[in-house]
Scaffold this active site. Sequence first.
Site, PDB file in Angstrom:
ATOM      1  N   LYS A   1       0.891  -0.996  -0.046  1.00 15.62           N
ATOM      2  CA  LYS A   1       0.064  -0.090  -0.031  1.00 15.62           C
ATOM      3  C   LYS A   1       1.001   1.210  -0.006  1.00 15.62           C
ATOM      4  CE  LYS A   1      -3.782   2.020   2.736  1.00 15.62           C
ATOM      5  NZ  LYS A   1      -4.719   1.716   4.049  1.00 15.62           N
TER       6      LYS A   1
ATOM      7  N   SER B   1      -9.467   1.540   3.139  1.00  8.15           N
ATOM      8  CA  SER B   1      -8.370   2.397   1.840  1.00  8.15           C
ATOM      9  C   SER B   1      -7.317   1.686   1.381  1.00  8.15           C
ATOM     10  CB  SER B   1      -7.853   3.335   2.791  1.00  8.15           C
ATOM     11  OG  SER B   1      -7.095   3.037   3.803  1.00  8.15           O
TER      12      SER B   1
ATOM     13  N   SER C   1      -9.627  -0.491   7.179  1.00  6.88           N
ATOM     14  CA  SER C   1      -9.038  -0.293   5.868  1.00  6.88           C
ATOM     15  C   SER C   1      -8.536  -1.482   5.212  1.00  6.88           C
ATOM     16  CB  SER C   1      -7.902   0.429   5.831  1.00  6.88           C
ATOM     17  OG  SER C   1      -8.315   1.883   6.013  1.00  6.88           O
TER      18      SER C   1
END
Length: 400
Positions: free
Chosen positions: A34, A111, A135
């Site tokens: 990420k 996310s 997330s």
Amino acid sequence: MRSADDTAVWRERGDPLVAGAGAGRLRGLRLAVKDIHAVAGYRIGAGNPARLAEAEPRPAHSWAVAALLDAGADVAGIAQTDEFAYSLNGTNAHYGTPPNPAAPGRVPGGSSSGPASAVALGEADVGLGSDTAGSIRVPASYCGLYGLRPTHGLVPVTGMLPLAPSFDTVAWLARDPGPLARVGDVLLPEAGAAEAVPPFRTALVADDLVALVEPQVRGAFAEAAADLAARTGLRIEHVPSVGGDPAALGAAFATAQGAEVWECDGAWVRAHPGALGPGIAARFTRASEVTAERRAAAEEVVHRAGRATRSALPDDTVLLLPATGGPAPTTDETAERKAALRDAAFRLTCLASSAGLPCLVLPRIRVGGLPVGLAVVGGHATDRRLLELATHAQAPRRAP
């Protein structure tokens, strides 16, 4: 399903981008990292082009990236994220929406949207992300993946861009429980005597949490919970509530989180008007308006709920709940429905976040052919036993 070069999924891609150690227990494992974790020689963009343009290449890997590389894993690439990791939807106004192959035409959840999409597409084996308020758990639920949010503070967040430090955790997801556990074996502290016993015996189901989800999810959740219990020897016990009123906790958590988000990123946001997509910009505006008094009151609600939840989950007890309120919304879903699903997901996820407890997501619920995760919250530092539970959940059902 789209191509491997999709910029909605990947910000940087290599073959691999960074090679791991030549030997190790994770040799051959491909990581989608990420875009909030430091990868040496590359910038952190946090899902925002303006931030990326100003960023300097990082001199060292984040603690988690370094540990996984040392264990033999390769970094396949840096995957996209919702802006500043401050969303649960999995959309990005600048880079687009990563595909969700488990639910085509629907959002992947955020996310950690890029890593989840990369793993679901088979372009990575494990997605290394973060979980502050869901997330990892939300994209695992929407994309039919296994995911783990560990106990707060158990895995160092050094080199990971903060969002709300009181709740931030390194977190990861995978298509199968094996890679999920292998990564946990590297990132989690070595198991001690306290982890060995007792086994999980009781599974709580809180009626007020189940009431948050869509009606068709409730029946599917009950069946999945019963099936998990039959495979793992758990005894299900229904309780009215665990951490207090979910709506009150959700509102308080959003306020407490927002205050920390503004402390971390508010100066940059204020200095870059117009740099954020509309949904994230509105969220930051609300965060900027949190007063000291509102923050203190909210933190008291969060801490009280956390204490109650930890007290309800001794070492032999877990909490079962749907990971999200329903399947992933469509990419063209109405704003009202997206907001309703986000609110339900947030109220479900913030309980473990408030308590700093580990949460495992299992892809064991289907609604209309679409995935919804079964979340399992454990007591403090029961992370390794939760990962074992993921493996045991695949065993045959036990005789009654």
